[in-house]
Design a protein around this motif. Sequence first.
Motif, PDB file in Angstrom:
ATOM      1  N   PHE A   7       0.864  -1.167   0.000  1.00 22.55           N
ATOM      2  CA  PHE A   7       0.000   0.000   0.000  1.00 22.55           C
ATOM      3  C   PHE A   7       0.903   1.219   0.000  1.00 22.55           C
ATOM      4  O   PHE A   7       1.638   1.466   0.940  1.00 22.55           O
ATOM      5  CB  PHE A   7      -0.901  -0.006   1.244  1.00 22.55           C
ATOM      6  CG  PHE A   7      -1.878   1.134   1.274  1.00 22.55           C
ATOM      7  CD1 PHE A   7      -2.928   1.179   0.383  1.00 22.55           C
ATOM      8  CD2 PHE A   7      -1.739   2.147   2.198  1.00 22.55           C
ATOM      9  CE1 PHE A   7      -3.827   2.213   0.407  1.00 22.55           C
ATOM     10  CE2 PHE A   7      -2.634   3.194   2.225  1.00 22.55           C
ATOM     11  CZ  PHE A   7      -3.684   3.230   1.340  1.00 22.55           C
ATOM     12  N   VAL A   8       0.876   1.969  -1.085  1.00 20.77           N
ATOM     13  CA  VAL A   8       1.738   3.137  -1.223  1.00 20.77           C
ATOM     14  C   VAL A   8       0.875   4.378  -1.110  1.00 20.77           C
ATOM     15  O   VAL A   8      -0.126   4.523  -1.809  1.00 20.77           O
ATOM     16  CB  VAL A   8       2.483   3.125  -2.575  1.00 20.77           C
ATOM     17  CG1 VAL A   8       3.337   4.370  -2.728  1.00 20.77           C
ATOM     18  CG2 VAL A   8       3.303   1.862  -2.713  1.00 20.77           C
ATOM     19  N   VAL A   9       1.272   5.275  -0.215  1.00 21.41           N
ATOM     20  CA  VAL A   9       0.544   6.513  -0.021  1.00 21.41           C
ATOM     21  C   VAL A   9       1.380   7.656  -0.567  1.00 21.41           C
ATOM     22  O   VAL A   9       2.556   7.784  -0.227  1.00 21.41           O
ATOM     23  CB  VAL A   9       0.260   6.757   1.481  1.00 21.41           C
ATOM     24  CG1 VAL A   9      -0.429   8.088   1.679  1.00 21.41           C
ATOM     25  CG2 VAL A   9      -0.560   5.621   2.048  1.00 21.41           C
ATOM     26  N   GLU A  10       0.799   8.423  -1.430  1.00 23.67           N
ATOM     27  CA  GLU A  10       1.475   9.611  -1.926  1.00 23.67           C
ATOM     28  C   GLU A  10       1.446  10.654  -0.818  1.00 23.67           C
ATOM     29  O   GLU A  10       0.378  10.984  -0.305  1.00 23.67           O
ATOM     30  CB  GLU A  10       0.772  10.159  -3.170  1.00 23.67           C
ATOM     31  CG  GLU A  10       0.912   9.273  -4.380  1.00 23.67           C
ATOM     32  CD  GLU A  10       2.345   9.151  -4.859  1.00 23.67           C
ATOM     33  OE1 GLU A  10       3.077  10.156  -4.833  1.00 23.67           O
ATOM     34  OE2 GLU A  10       2.739   8.051  -5.255  1.00 23.67           O
ATOM     35  N   PRO A  11       2.585  11.176  -0.408  1.00 25.85           N
ATOM     36  CA  PRO A  11       2.612  12.097   0.721  1.00 25.85           C
ATOM     37  C   PRO A  11       1.960  13.447   0.449  1.00 25.85           C
ATOM     38  O   PRO A  11       1.525  14.111   1.351  1.00 25.85           O
ATOM     39  CB  PRO A  11       4.102  12.267   1.006  1.00 25.85           C
ATOM     40  CG  PRO A  11       4.787  11.899  -0.258  1.00 25.85           C
ATOM     41  CD  PRO A  11       3.898  10.910  -0.948  1.00 25.85           C
ATOM     42  N   PHE A  12       1.896  13.850  -0.796  1.00 22.04           N
ATOM     43  CA  PHE A  12       1.359  15.157  -1.105  1.00 22.04           C
ATOM     44  C   PHE A  12       0.254  15.037  -2.144  1.00 22.04           C
ATOM     45  O   PHE A  12       0.428  15.374  -3.305  1.00 22.04           O
ATOM     46  CB  PHE A  12       2.477  16.084  -1.593  1.00 22.04           C
ATOM     47  CG  PHE A  12       3.531  16.304  -0.550  1.00 22.04           C
ATOM     48  CD1 PHE A  12       3.278  17.093   0.552  1.00 22.04           C
ATOM     49  CD2 PHE A  12       4.765  15.698  -0.668  1.00 22.04           C
ATOM     50  CE1 PHE A  12       4.242  17.295   1.524  1.00 22.04           C
ATOM     51  CE2 PHE A  12       5.737  15.886   0.302  1.00 22.04           C
ATOM     52  CZ  PHE A  12       5.471  16.693   1.394  1.00 22.04           C
ATOM     53  N   ASP A  13      -0.887  14.528  -1.708  1.00 19.89           N
ATOM     54  CA  ASP A  13      -2.044  14.417  -2.581  1.00 19.89           C
ATOM     55  C   ASP A  13      -2.656  15.793  -2.792  1.00 19.89           C
ATOM     56  O   ASP A  13      -2.562  16.681  -1.947  1.00 19.89           O
ATOM     57  CB  ASP A  13      -3.102  13.500  -1.956  1.00 19.89           C
ATOM     58  CG  ASP A  13      -2.670  12.048  -1.948  1.00 19.89           C
ATOM     59  OD1 ASP A  13      -1.783  11.692  -2.737  1.00 19.89           O
ATOM     60  OD2 ASP A  13      -3.215  11.277  -1.138  1.00 19.89           O
ATOM     61  N   ASP A  14      -3.325  15.951  -3.909  1.00 19.20           N
ATOM     62  CA  ASP A  14      -4.045  17.189  -4.218  1.00 19.20           C
ATOM     63  C   ASP A  14      -3.168  18.430  -4.158  1.00 19.20           C
ATOM     64  O   ASP A  14      -3.565  19.463  -3.616  1.00 19.20           O
ATOM     65  CB  ASP A  14      -5.264  17.357  -3.312  1.00 19.20           C
ATOM     66  CG  ASP A  14      -6.393  16.432  -3.700  1.00 19.20           C
ATOM     67  OD1 ASP A  14      -6.404  15.969  -4.858  1.00 19.20           O
ATOM     68  OD2 ASP A  14      -7.258  16.176  -2.859  1.00 19.20           O
ATOM     69  N   ILE A  15      -1.970  18.319  -4.675  1.00 18.56           N
ATOM     70  CA  ILE A  15      -1.075  19.472  -4.775  1.00 18.56           C
ATOM     71  C   ILE A  15      -0.704  19.653  -6.236  1.00 18.56           C
ATOM     72  O   ILE A  15      -0.338  18.697  -6.918  1.00 18.56           O
ATOM     73  CB  ILE A  15       0.188  19.293  -3.914  1.00 18.56           C
ATOM     74  CG1 ILE A  15      -0.163  19.428  -2.441  1.00 18.56           C
ATOM     75  CG2 ILE A  15       1.252  20.319  -4.288  1.00 18.56           C
ATOM     76  CD1 ILE A  15       1.018  19.384  -1.516  1.00 18.56           C
ATOM     77  N   ARG A  16      -0.813  20.870  -6.708  1.00 20.22           N
ATOM     78  CA  ARG A  16      -0.368  21.243  -8.048  1.00 20.22           C
ATOM     79  C   ARG A  16       0.645  22.362  -7.866  1.00 20.22           C
ATOM     80  O   ARG A  16       0.473  23.221  -6.992  1.00 20.22           O
ATOM     81  CB  ARG A  16      -1.533  21.744  -8.912  1.00 20.22           C
ATOM     82  CG  ARG A  16      -2.702  20.782  -9.095  1.00 20.22           C
ATOM     83  CD  ARG A  16      -2.430  19.589  -9.987  1.00 20.22           C
ATOM     84  NE  ARG A  16      -1.955  19.866 -11.308  1.00 20.22           N
ATOM     85  CZ  ARG A  16      -2.704  19.960 -12.402  1.00 20.22           C
ATOM     86  NH1 ARG A  16      -4.004  19.811 -12.332  1.00 20.22           N
ATOM     87  NH2 ARG A  16      -2.148  20.182 -13.581  1.00 20.22           N
ATOM     88  N   ILE A  17       1.673  22.377  -8.682  1.00 24.47           N
ATOM     89  CA  ILE A  17       2.729  23.386  -8.540  1.00 24.47           C
ATOM     90  C   ILE A  17       3.024  24.018  -9.887  1.00 24.47           C
ATOM     91  O   ILE A  17       3.180  23.322 -10.887  1.00 24.47           O
ATOM     92  CB  ILE A  17       4.008  22.764  -7.952  1.00 24.47           C
ATOM     93  CG1 ILE A  17       3.718  22.153  -6.584  1.00 24.47           C
ATOM     94  CG2 ILE A  17       5.110  23.818  -7.840  1.00 24.47           C
ATOM     95  CD1 ILE A  17       4.893  21.447  -5.961  1.00 24.47           C
TER      96      ILE A  17
END
Length: 161
Positions: A7-17
């Motif tokens: 189970f891999v969790v993206e640490p920065f979901d819902d971020i656009r740069i």
Amino acid sequence: MKKKTKFVVEPFDDIRIIGINTAMIDYQLAWNINKVAKMNLAKYKDISSDDEHFFSFYLYDAGENSNTFNLVALSNQDTKWVAFSPQTDYLLIIRNYIKETDFQSLLNKIKAIPKVVHAYVVDLGKNKKIDTILEDIELHVYKLLFSLFHRWLFVLLLLLL
């Protein structure tokens, strides 16, 4: 043998740069972004990853269930925090979900600002340097909020006395 599921969790979901290349000073860029995007980026205490070098930091919170925007300088008069390719002087970080049409509209408005040489979408998957910067920014925001909360609590206590 049992099959294990990772189970891999993206640490920065819902971020656009958005990466921005410009010769403008931080407050000039913030003013221009505020003008074209109808935001209210405000200057806060500068951010530092090493307590030696400080970089300009702006924040705009559009309210509950809306976006939060950070404008962060990647260089100061002495040094660069991190070097990106293509050349990037500032990052505009957008937290929480933003519709693709709204994001593209914002990107186009930033590109149209005079003296903005280049503005582009930073690919979070391909740019390994970005995770460390985002962690430093998250910590900085938490410290700012903690400080503001303590000031608010102090004023409230003074009023109650």
